[in-house]
Motif scaffolding. Structure first.
Motif, PDB file in Angstrom:
ATOM      1  N   VAL A  71      32.145  53.571  51.602  1.00 12.57           N
ATOM      2  CA  VAL A  71      30.757  52.511  51.147  1.00 12.57           C
ATOM      3  C   VAL A  71      29.602  53.760  50.459  1.00 12.57           C
ATOM      4  CG1 VAL A  71      29.177  50.414  51.588  1.00 12.57           C
ATOM      5  CG2 VAL A  71      31.790  50.732  51.889  1.00 12.57           C
ATOM      6  N   THR A  72      29.568  54.336  51.441  1.00  8.04           N
ATOM      7  CA  THR A  72      28.536  56.140  51.370  1.00  8.04           C
ATOM      8  C   THR A  72      28.518  56.373  50.282  1.00  8.04           C
ATOM      9  OG1 THR A  72      28.067  55.748  54.039  1.00  8.04           O
ATOM     10  CG2 THR A  72      27.199  56.783  52.117  1.00  8.04           C
ATOM     11  N   LEU A  73      29.569  56.673  49.883  1.00  6.86           N
ATOM     12  CA  LEU A  73      30.446  57.037  48.509  1.00  6.86           C
ATOM     13  C   LEU A  73      30.024  56.422  47.582  1.00  6.86           C
ATOM     14  CD1 LEU A  73      33.648  59.024  49.673  1.00  6.86           C
ATOM     15  CD2 LEU A  73      31.810  60.125  48.652  1.00  6.86           C
ATOM     16  N   ALA A  74      30.376  55.130  47.567  1.00  8.55           N
ATOM     17  CA  ALA A  74      30.058  54.088  46.904  1.00  8.55           C
ATOM     18  C   ALA A  74      28.200  54.235  46.167  1.00  8.55           C
ATOM     19  CB  ALA A  74      30.955  52.605  46.682  1.00  8.55           C
ATOM     20  N   PHE A  75      27.393  54.178  47.416  1.00  8.40           N
ATOM     21  CA  PHE A  75      26.125  54.047  47.438  1.00  8.40           C
ATOM     22  C   PHE A  75      25.243  55.153  46.908  1.00  8.40           C
ATOM     23  CE2 PHE A  75      22.052  54.270  48.312  1.00  8.40           C
ATOM     24  CZ  PHE A  75      21.337  53.670  48.790  1.00  8.40           C
ATOM     25  N   GLY A  76      25.948  56.280  46.796  1.00  8.77           N
ATOM     26  CA  GLY A  76      25.492  57.640  46.679  1.00  8.77           C
ATOM     27  C   GLY A  76      26.326  57.551  44.663  1.00  8.77           C
ATOM     28  N   ALA A  77      27.230  56.726  44.414  1.00 11.81           N
ATOM     29  CA  ALA A  77      27.520  56.740  42.792  1.00 11.81           C
ATOM     30  C   ALA A  77      26.847  56.002  42.291  1.00 11.81           C
ATOM     31  CB  ALA A  77      29.671  56.224  43.051  1.00 11.81           C
ATOM     32  N   ALA A  78      26.011  54.563  42.796  1.00 10.72           N
ATOM     33  CA  ALA A  78      25.500  53.537  41.890  1.00 10.72           C
ATOM     34  C   ALA A  78      24.182  54.472  41.756  1.00 10.72           C
ATOM     35  CB  ALA A  78      25.181  52.566  43.556  1.00 10.72           C
ATOM     36  N   VAL A  79      23.484  55.138  43.035  1.00 10.03           N
ATOM     37  CA  VAL A  79      22.270  56.023  42.650  1.00 10.03           C
ATOM     38  C   VAL A  79      22.929  57.209  41.399  1.00 10.03           C
ATOM     39  CG1 VAL A  79      20.925  58.036  43.184  1.00 10.03           C
ATOM     40  CG2 VAL A  79      21.634  56.239  45.214  1.00 10.03           C
ATOM     41  N   LEU A  80      23.602  58.153  41.761  1.00 13.62           N
ATOM     42  CA  LEU A  80      24.202  59.116  40.372  1.00 13.62           C
ATOM     43  C   LEU A  80      25.503  58.795  40.049  1.00 13.62           C
ATOM     44  CD1 LEU A  80      22.989  62.303  42.103  1.00 13.62           C
ATOM     45  CD2 LEU A  80      22.537  61.649  40.411  1.00 13.62           C
ATOM     46  N   PRO A  81      25.728  57.743  38.807  1.00 15.33           N
ATOM     47  CA  PRO A  81      26.705  57.075  38.768  1.00 15.33           C
ATOM     48  C   PRO A  81      27.739  58.572  38.309  1.00 15.33           C
ATOM     49  CG  PRO A  81      25.133  55.617  37.804  1.00 15.33           C
ATOM     50  CD  PRO A  81      24.661  57.548  38.039  1.00 15.33           C
ATOM     51  N   PHE A  82      28.852  59.128  38.430  1.00 15.23           N
ATOM     52  CA  PHE A  82      29.949  59.668  37.885  1.00 15.23           C
ATOM     53  C   PHE A  82      30.880  59.419  39.264  1.00 15.23           C
ATOM     54  CE2 PHE A  82      28.267  62.277  41.646  1.00 15.23           C
ATOM     55  CZ  PHE A  82      28.887  63.300  42.073  1.00 15.23           C
ATOM     56  N   SER A  83      31.902  60.055  38.195  1.00 12.54           N
ATOM     57  CA  SER A  83      33.511  59.348  38.798  1.00 12.54           C
ATOM     58  C   SER A  83      33.794  59.475  40.610  1.00 12.54           C
ATOM     59  CB  SER A  83      34.135  59.451  37.554  1.00 12.54           C
ATOM     60  OG  SER A  83      34.770  60.204  37.109  1.00 12.54           O
ATOM     61  N   TRP A  84      33.573  61.821  40.377  1.00 13.11           N
ATOM     62  CA  TRP A  84      34.376  62.035  41.857  1.00 13.11           C
ATOM     63  C   TRP A  84      33.440  61.173  43.267  1.00 13.11           C
ATOM     64  CZ3 TRP A  84      38.690  64.786  41.410  1.00 13.11           C
ATOM     65  CH2 TRP A  84      38.007  65.944  39.559  1.00 13.11           C
ATOM     66  N   PRO A  85      33.203  60.817  43.333  1.00 16.14           N
ATOM     67  CA  PRO A  85      32.969  59.944  44.132  1.00 16.14           C
ATOM     68  C   PRO A  85      33.416  59.019  44.824  1.00 16.14           C
ATOM     69  CG  PRO A  85      30.007  60.765  43.659  1.00 16.14           C
ATOM     70  CD  PRO A  85      31.474  60.013  42.798  1.00 16.14           C
ATOM     71  N   LEU A  86      33.791  58.425  44.159  1.00 13.29           N
ATOM     72  CA  LEU A  86      35.126  56.551  43.944  1.00 13.29           C
ATOM     73  C   LEU A  86      36.117  57.439  43.854  1.00 13.29           C
ATOM     74  CD1 LEU A  86      32.572  54.454  41.154  1.00 13.29           C
ATOM     75  CD2 LEU A  86      33.293  54.159  43.511  1.00 13.29           C
ATOM     76  N   LEU A  87      36.230  58.601  43.315  1.00 14.65           N
ATOM     77  CA  LEU A  87      37.747  58.953  43.345  1.00 14.65           C
ATOM     78  C   LEU A  87      38.117  59.224  44.968  1.00 14.65           C
ATOM     79  CD1 LEU A  87      38.322  60.962  39.793  1.00 14.65           C
ATOM     80  CD2 LEU A  87      38.789  58.892  40.088  1.00 14.65           C
ATOM     81  N   ALA A  88      36.791  59.814  45.167  1.00 16.40           N
ATOM     82  CA  ALA A  88      37.213  60.418  46.934  1.00 16.40           C
ATOM     83  C   ALA A  88      37.153  58.632  47.341  1.00 16.40           C
ATOM     84  CB  ALA A  88      36.229  61.050  47.211  1.00 16.40           C
ATOM     85  N   ALA A  89      36.675  57.588  47.664  1.00 13.82           N
ATOM     86  CA  ALA A  89      36.235  56.245  48.058  1.00 13.82           C
ATOM     87  C   ALA A  89      37.418  55.664  47.551  1.00 13.82           C
ATOM     88  CB  ALA A  89      35.195  56.068  47.429  1.00 13.82           C
ATOM     89  N   LEU A  90      38.390  55.670  46.250  1.00 12.75           N
ATOM     90  CA  LEU A  90      39.003  54.764  45.924  1.00 12.75           C
ATOM     91  C   LEU A  90      40.950  54.772  47.417  1.00 12.75           C
ATOM     92  CD1 LEU A  90      38.438  53.418  42.832  1.00 12.75           C
ATOM     93  CD2 LEU A  90      37.636  52.704  44.184  1.00 12.75           C
TER      94      LEU A  90
END
Length: 578
Positions: free
Chosen positions: A134-153
């Motif tokens: 969820v922290t990664l998803a929050f970071g991707a909402a602040v700075l939206p790029f795919s690497w955090p979500l690719l790690a989170a999912l």
């Protein structure tokens, strides 16, 4: 319909059970809970409606739903703790109610108190394990790029599978999930993703109706997985070693193993032990596609991906300023584009500035952590120097973090001699969520993001502080700079955005305009991609921009962005035009 279940003391007995549609209470609660959240979100946060069906999903998915809302609130620790306690009690009560309503009526259901505490333990454990994602998803909402979500999912998926039976089987922590519960969970994930993709494009009434139908499907999933749990045989007459083995918390251990494996893989990639073919720069974030979307919808000057890119009035490139992304070094990143544009003056932007002879200062990959205002000012200064040298408008080719610098530059320094703009690996809509600026430690989301940033920074070549200054400034300024550039009244410019397919995970659920080209790639590294450079040079010299399989890739990107809304952070408003 016959369910073969096991009563205590009646092993192997075939017990008749009523049909699913006779569980009217289950249908009412599962659909009504989802509709209630969708209706509330329609009033307060319309763009977040796609997550509403998860309000009555299986316990581990509902826990992920609740935790994202807690992080999105971004409040102080005392407020967060109090709200989290209330949500924990409410979620445990809801899961207990759904379990009792879904349980086969001819079988003795678990005691209310036991089911409640089991649900509470599952939710608390899921929150603990899912908090990094969820922290990664929050970071991707602040700075939206795919690497955090690719790690989170993958973490979310693995933990959800390990805990798929949690909250339904009251002794879930002592068992690994049965195959059927995993299949019910996977079916639920597919259904919730598809529902989100549909809801994202509907008006209020239709969106609430689809949410209600999805709630009914949630009820069927609960009914199916409750039947699986009711059929599990009690472990009787086991040997002492078997009792010791099955007394271990197998499900929590499996969830921890998933988290450890993904973190270990991330460390291997960041240290270079394992490499993916994604180019040389692990960029951070920018936001562009939405600016392109905003201008295109407003009838601005589009630089179409086909014939429109080389339309009348497009001049050959005379001078080009190349802005690398996160982790790039100066000053060789512009060599490929320079070779593709013979006769043009091509310079690379230096994150540390210019020397006395007005040349970019060499720098390594650890100097990119700059506040946006500073980055925009430095970019403006170096663009003006290149304009003085070449004597004409300066085209800008910016990748990832460089795009953020372009937005800051255009907002803080209007009237610059900018020609065409090419944005590579753009991130749409920065600052969708924000946290209080400064180091006061008042925000739970800020503290969590800082800790994660420090952890990733210590694992990477970029230093223990990671991107802390960049993150903080995007939280404070990113949305404002982006909105200024995306404003339909802003001065038009020829724009081309080259979006990697992986970044569809963070794009708004909007149709892509003709000025966006989708390529099969990960975020970053497009500046040195041999398939992208011809598009950039063609666009800058006024020739048509063509891309292979462009139609299929655009369709795939739009489908991915719509479905991904179900698993990103919920936000109040969408940047989609209209």
């Amino acid at each position: 319909m016959i369910i073969h279940a096991t009563r205590p003391g009646a092993a192997g007995a075939a017990i008749p059970a009523e049909g699913f549609l006779r569980h009217r209470g289950l249908l009412l609660v599962a659909a009504g809970g989802a509709v209630a959240e969708a209706g509330l979100l329609s009033l307060l946060a319309p763009a977040a409606r796609p997550v509403a069906p998860q309000a009555t999903a299986l316990p581990v998915l509902a826990a992920y739903h609740d935790l994202r809302w807690l992080f999105a609130d971004s409040q102080s620790w005392p407020w967060f703790t109090g709200i989290a306690a209330v949500v924990l009690l409410a979620r445990s009560a809801m899961d207990t109610l759904l379990l009792r309503l879904a349980w086969p009526r001819d079988l003795r259901a678990p005691r209310l108190s036991r089911a409640f505490w089991s649900s509470m333990a599952l939710t608390a454990l899921a929150w603990l394990l899912l908090s990094p994602t969820v922290t990664l998803a929050f970071g991707a909402a602040v700075l939206p790029f795919s690497w955090p979500l690719l790690a989170a999912l993958p973490i979310v998926g693995g933990i959800a599978i390990a805990l798929s039976h949690g909250g339904v089987n009251v002794a879930w922590w002592r068992r690994l999930p049965p195959l059927r519960s995993v299949l019910w969970l996977l079916g639920s994930v597919v259904m919730l993703s598809a529902a989100a993709a549909v809801i994202a494009h509907l008006g209020t009434v239709a969106a609430v109706a689809v949410t209600g139908v999805t709630g009914l499907v949630n009820a069927r999933v609960w009914y199916g997985i409750a039947g699986v749990s009711a059929r599990l045989h009690p472990r009787a007459h086991e040997s002492v070693p078997a009792r010791l083995l099955f007394g271990l918390p197998l499900a929590p251990l499996a969830g921890l193993m998933v988290l450890a494996l993904v973190v270990g893989a991330a460390r291997l990639m960041l240290t270079g032990t394992v490499q993916l073919p994604v180019g040389s720069s692990m960029v951070s974030s920018s936001s562009v596609a939405t600016a392109v979307i905003g201008r295109s919808s407003a009838g601005g000057n589009e630089s179409g991906a086909s014939g429109g890119a080389g339309g009348a009035g497009a001049a050959a490139a005379d001078s080009v300023l190349v802005v690398g992304g996160w982790g790039s070094s100066c000053c060789d990143a512009a060599n490929g584009l320079s070779a593709a544009l013979p006769g043009a003056t091509v310079r690379q932007f230096s994150y540390v500035g210019l020397d006395a002879r007005v040349r970019p200062l060499p720098s390594g990959p650890s100097v990119d952590d700059l506040p946006l205002p500073v980055l925009g000012d430095r970019l403006a200064a170096q663009l003006e120097k290149l304009h003085d040298l070449a004597g004409g408008p300066v085209d800008v080719v910016a990748e990832s973090e460089g795009s953020l610098g372009v937005y800051a530059m255009l907002d803080r320094h209007p009237g610059l001699p900018v020609g065409s703009i090419v944005l590579l690996s753009p991130i749409v809509d920065p600052g969708q969520l924000s946290y209080p600026p400064g180091a006061d430690g008042a925000s739970v989301s800020e503290d969590a993001l800082d800790e994660l940033n420090n952890l990733v920074g210590s694992m990477s070549p970029y230093g223990p502080s990671g991107a802390q200054q960049l993150l903080s400034s995007v939280s404070e300024f990113g949305a404002r700079y982006f909105e200024a550039v995306a404003d339909p009244g802003a001065e038009p410019a020829r724009l081309l955005a080259v979006v990697p397919l992986a970044d569809a995970l963070t794009l708004p659920a909007c149709g892509l305009p003709a000025s966006v080209v989708v390529v099969p790639a990960f975020h970053g590294g497009l500046l040195g991609d041999g398939g992208v450079l011809p598009m950039v040079s063609a666009f800058l010299t006024g020739r048509p921009v063509t891309a292979q399989n462009e139609g299929e890739l655009r369709d795939a990107a739009e489908a991915i962005s719509s479905a991904a809304v179900a698993w990103r952070m919920p936000v109040a408003h969408s940047m989609c035009p209209g």
